[in-house]
Design a protein around this motif. Structure first.
Motif, PDB file in Angstrom:
ATOM      1  N   GLU A  53      31.946  37.186  39.306  1.00  0.00           N
ATOM      2  CA  GLU A  53      32.208  38.206  40.182  1.00  0.00           C
ATOM      3  C   GLU A  53      33.579  37.995  41.149  1.00  0.00           C
ATOM      4  N   ILE A  54      33.661  36.797  41.329  1.00  0.00           N
ATOM      5  CA  ILE A  54      34.849  36.156  41.759  1.00  0.00           C
ATOM      6  C   ILE A  54      35.395  35.147  40.884  1.00  0.00           C
ATOM      7  N   ALA A  55      36.781  35.411  40.701  1.00  0.00           N
ATOM      8  CA  ALA A  55      37.282  34.107  39.729  1.00  0.00           C
ATOM      9  C   ALA A  55      37.534  32.847  40.678  1.00  0.00           C
ATOM     10  N   GLU A  56      37.067  31.606  40.085  1.00  0.00           N
ATOM     11  CA  GLU A  56      37.440  30.375  40.902  1.00  0.00           C
ATOM     12  C   GLU A  56      38.828  30.102  40.811  1.00  0.00           C
ATOM     13  N   ASN A  57      39.336  30.726  39.375  1.00  0.00           N
ATOM     14  CA  ASN A  57      40.737  30.243  38.984  1.00  0.00           C
ATOM     15  C   ASN A  57      41.068  31.340  38.379  1.00  0.00           C
ATOM     16  N   GLY A  58      42.055  32.108  38.875  1.00  0.00           N
ATOM     17  CA  GLY A  58      42.302  33.193  37.897  1.00  0.00           C
ATOM     18  C   GLY A  58      43.338  33.046  36.691  1.00  0.00           C
ATOM     19  N   ASN A  59      43.670  31.915  36.362  1.00  0.00           N
ATOM     20  CA  ASN A  59      44.326  31.490  35.174  1.00  0.00           C
ATOM     21  C   ASN A  59      43.161  30.951  34.040  1.00  0.00           C
ATOM     22  N   THR A  60      42.372  30.768  34.519  1.00  0.00           N
ATOM     23  CA  THR A  60      41.197  30.547  33.298  1.00  0.00           C
ATOM     24  C   THR A  60      39.689  31.040  33.964  1.00  0.00           C
ATOM     25  N   VAL A  61      39.309  32.050  33.593  1.00  0.00           N
ATOM     26  CA  VAL A  61      38.243  32.861  33.950  1.00  0.00           C
ATOM     27  C   VAL A  61      37.188  32.878  32.660  1.00  0.00           C
ATOM     28  N   PRO A  62      36.152  32.091  32.810  1.00  0.00           N
ATOM     29  CA  PRO A  62      35.031  32.107  31.550  1.00  0.00           C
ATOM     30  C   PRO A  62      34.547  33.868  31.519  1.00  0.00           C
ATOM     31  N   VAL A  63      34.659  34.057  30.190  1.00  0.00           N
ATOM     32  CA  VAL A  63      33.863  35.281  29.993  1.00  0.00           C
ATOM     33  C   VAL A  63      33.023  35.179  28.449  1.00  0.00           C
ATOM     34  N   THR A 108      42.940  41.098  40.622  1.00  0.00           N
ATOM     35  CA  THR A 108      41.615  41.815  40.556  1.00  0.00           C
ATOM     36  C   THR A 108      41.582  43.047  39.656  1.00  0.00           C
ATOM     37  N   GLN A 109      40.665  43.086  38.677  1.00  0.00           N
ATOM     38  CA  GLN A 109      40.459  44.237  37.587  1.00  0.00           C
ATOM     39  C   GLN A 109      39.367  44.156  36.958  1.00  0.00           C
ATOM     40  N   MET A 110      39.148  45.238  36.012  1.00  0.00           N
ATOM     41  CA  MET A 110      37.961  45.390  35.187  1.00  0.00           C
ATOM     42  C   MET A 110      38.226  44.807  33.945  1.00  0.00           C
ATOM     43  N   VAL A 111      37.145  43.906  33.555  1.00  0.00           N
ATOM     44  CA  VAL A 111      37.187  43.502  32.377  1.00  0.00           C
ATOM     45  C   VAL A 111      36.122  44.200  31.498  1.00  0.00           C
ATOM     46  N   THR A 112      36.669  44.730  30.152  1.00  0.00           N
ATOM     47  CA  THR A 112      35.754  45.348  29.400  1.00  0.00           C
ATOM     48  C   THR A 112      35.672  44.700  27.906  1.00  0.00           C
ATOM     49  N   LYS A 130      37.112  39.709  40.665  1.00  0.00           N
ATOM     50  CA  LYS A 130      38.104  39.737  41.948  1.00  0.00           C
ATOM     51  C   LYS A 130      38.684  38.534  41.631  1.00  0.00           C
ATOM     52  N   VAL A 131      40.033  38.671  41.973  1.00  0.00           N
ATOM     53  CA  VAL A 131      41.040  37.456  41.894  1.00  0.00           C
ATOM     54  C   VAL A 131      41.432  37.366  43.504  1.00  0.00           C
TER      55      VAL A 131
END
Lengths: 138, 567
Positions: A53-63, A108-112, A130-131
């Motif tokens: 829901e909230i990225a711990e680190n916007g540079n490397t977000v697990p998906v 902060t943005q939508m991932v699709t 959320k970043v």
């Protein structure tokens, strides 16, 4: 772990997919989506997209994305300067239609995730990541 | 979620679960000024399982004063729902008599006067007495600690959490989960956990490199009590690497991970669990949302947001228990588990009135031994509060303790604007009292307390406020971090809590000139508790101590610099 997760997802009947939000007007990424779907309609459901829901680190977000029956899954970060992230392709012998990677999110943005199914139909799931600057804890 | 009356009706109508709360009994007795230890502990043992919940003690081993919040606003689906009900509305909801002991323990009004009548609360030696009394009635009761235990005092800081570990070990918990503990650093946490005589749980504690569950913390532990197979699943604070410095524990990732919570519930049910308890540090609104999304949890013992609720909140067939903070309360939950399911509960939020409940001598001795090496430093009087000045922290936007800390930052660090983190821990100091060094550390102690001094543009200050406001007022609880608004000194602003991020904050005003902040202009900002590695500056407790020493007597005036709309 993947098998457990997939089994659970199936049993849970797509509980996690409920987090999918209605897709908004996609000025960004429209081109990529049109190229992927050829303009076909995209249904909701059948795709499980797991993001924090909230990225711990916007540079490397697990998906993680899981779409049983898909031949191809495209992942988009719609708020990035370049929305295309990756496309997973699955051959007929693939044991699972599941992909996991890390992506960089500029804000902060939508991932699709959009899945192309074996019958040529398309399905999608989106979630907001959320970043944040952070810094205050209870 | 649902009102109290609805809750009672719902629990009857559901018929699967029936419940009772022991709140009314002690509330009435307290109103008659006839409070005794026996009455506080009175409980008709029920069913076949007892749970004892303590949480968010923040290293408060001795009794303290702690004023509950006046302002605790809910947003989205939580407008006007507990725990976002305070003061007279709260008392009305739960039938609490004005001026009663429960009024004092659970709400903020007339705090100073009632504190004089009812005295300090908490103290882990008193908590020990309560736990022993429950165990006398139910020897195999489970004691579960929701975390934020090894943080928050002078002695805890200097012993790197060891004082609290030793005292809590004397209480013999069965399991624990975590938040501030990780600010001791990943290595230190692993050192302590390796020797813990109880389970260290967190289903959402992952290895950050591989994004897989870490082997350092188990997701759950099974207990067999009263012939019932009980699974306790841990849920650590989900936003540790965001709300606290990620560089202190880079090997771990957290997150809510409710899909894995569902996997764990299914797994333990598959292994024969008849009762599933989640020991959570999510915060109350996150727990409510999780209870609606994850199926099969019987009880959530909720921590993090420091709410003390005299009755459980029911979501579906899950009961959520909130047990306060700083050692003020212990929750006892008795459960009737039959045929593989929870059939009913009896609950009591036990207030730890330190003058009513006798300290346990054994635990008191452990506490004294931990404090003895530091006694001279702890007890040194730094200043006094004026006869009309209560120092407290809780509240969404400001508290007089934080006003004082911001004043100290602006004065000692020669800044235009001060920022102080919106944490919810830290006891209160009554008017006309001595302020000791221990008191200052109780509201400032942390492993990253350096007080920075930087230049920020007006635009960046606005961005910071918007960002923090969204962590508090995002209508989706899963996007909230559970703290309060960053406290601001030297500047006023207006906030509309119902707007989206980027549109909540306006009218930023520099108080010393009365002028609006210029987005392009640079201002000197002093603050503390930065999550950035390499932050430089004196420790905040030294800054505050110097300031109070110079003042001698501390006077605080009501803070009117934040205008709130949409509440």
């Amino acid at each position: 772990m993947k098998f457990t997760r997939r089994d659970t997802m199936l049993m849970a009947g797509g509980v996690a997919a409920l987090s999918a939000l209605p897709i908004r007007a996609l000025a960004a990424g429209e081109e990529e989506i049109a190229a992927f779907t050829g303009g076909a309609a995209i249904a909701e459901g059948g795709v499980t997209l797991t993001t924090p829901e909230i990225a711990e680190n916007g540079n490397t977000v697990p998906v993680e994305v899981n779409a049983p029956g898909a031949v191809s899954i495209m992942v988009l970060a719609l708020g990035n300067p370049n929305p295309g992230v990756c496309t997973f392709n699955f051959g007929p012998l693939a044991g699972a239609q599941y992909g996991s990677t890390r992506i960089r999110l500029s804000k902060t943005q939508m991932v699709t995730a959009i899945a192309k199914m074996a019958d040529g139909s398309f399905a999608q799931a989106s979630s907001e990541v959320k970043v944040t600057i952070g810094g205050c804890g209870g | 979620m649902i009102s109290r009356r609805d809750f009672l009706q719902a629990s009857m109508a559901a018929s699967a679960i029936y419940g009772a709360s022991g709140f009314g009994a002690w509330g009435r007795l307290a109103a008659q000024q006839a409070l005794t230890q026996d009455q506080l502990l009175q409980f008709d043992t029920f069913g076949n399982v007892s749970l004892i919940h303590v949480t968010d003690i923040h290293a408060q081993m001795k009794p303290i004063f702690f004023r509950e919040p006046e302002i605790n606003l809910g947003v989205g689906g939580n407008v006007g729902q507990v725990p976002h009900i305070t003061g007279a509305d709260f008392r009305k909801l739960y039938g609490v008599a004005d001026g009663s002991a429960s009024h004092y323990a659970l709400s903020y009004n007339d705090f100073t006067a009632l504190a004089g009548t009812y005295g300090k609360m908490g103290g882990l030696d008193r908590v020990a007495t309560v736990i022993n009394s429950i165990r006398a009635e139910r020897p195999d009761a489970l004691l579960l600690d929701g975390g934020d235990t090894w943080h928050g005092s002078y002695t805890c800081y200097h012993s790197e959490g060891q004082d609290m570990v030793n005292v809590m070990n004397a209480l013999k918990p069965d399991a624990m989960t975590f938040h501030w503990e990780f600010t001791l650093g990943g290595d230190r946490v692993r050192d302590i956990v390796a020797d813990l005589p109880f389970a260290a749980l967190g289903q959402n504690i992952f290895d950050s490199e591989w994004n897989e569950p870490t082997e350092d913390f188990a997701p759950y532990k099974f207990f067999e009590r009263g012939g019932v197979k009980i699974a306790v699943i841990g849920q650590a604070f989900p936003y540790l690497p965001i709300a606290n410095p990620r560089w202190m524990f880079p090997e771990y990732s957290f997150g809510i991970r409710d899909e894995r919570m569902q996997e764990m519930v299914d797994e333990v049910r598959g292994m024969g669990a008849e009762l599933v308890v989640v020991l959570s540090h999510n915060g109350f609104d996150v727990d409510k949302q999780m209870a609606g999304r994850v199926q099969g949890i019987d009880v959530i013992l909720s921590g993090h947001t420091h709410d003390a609720l005299p009755e459980p909140v029911l979501v579906g067939e899950t009961i959520i228990i909130a047990s306060g903070s700083n050692g003020k309360f212990v929750s006892r939950v008795d459960l009737d588990v039959r045929d593989g399911r929870m059939m009913g509960f009896r609950h009591k939020l036990i207030p730890i009135f330190s003058d009513v409940i006798a300290p346990d001598a054994e635990v008191a001795a452990v506490i004294d031994a931990e404090r003895a090496p530091y006694e001279a430093q702890l007890s040194e009087v730094i200043g006094h509060t004026a006869e009309d000045s209560l120092l407290f922290r809780r509240g969404n936007f400001n508290g007089s303790w934080d006003d004082l800390i911001c004043d100290a930052l602006m004065s000692e660090r020669e800044a235009d604007i001060a920022m102080s983190p919106g944490v919810r821990w830290g006891p209160s100091i009554l008017p006309g009292s001595a302020i000791t060094r221990e008191d200052i550390w109780n509201v400032t102690s942390m492993s990253y307390g350096e007080a920075y001094r930087v230049e920020m543009t007006g635009e960046f200050i606005h961005t910071v406020l918007e960002d923090v406001a969204d962590n508090l007022f995002n209508p989706d609880p899963y996007y909230q971090q559970g703290g309060d608004m960053v406290r601001i000194g030297g500047m006023g602003y207006r906030i509309d809590i119902n707007q989206p991020i980027g549109s909540r904050i306006s009218e930023l005003t520099l108080l010393k000139t009365g002028e609006k902040l210029d987005p392009a202009k640079t201002y000197v900002v002093a603050g503390w508790a930065s999550v950035n590695q390499g932050t430089e500056g004196p420790q905040i407790w030294d800054v505050v101590e110097n300031h109070i020493r110079k003042l001698g007597t501390v006077s605080v005036t009501p803070n009117t610099s934040v205008q709130v709309a949409g509440a």
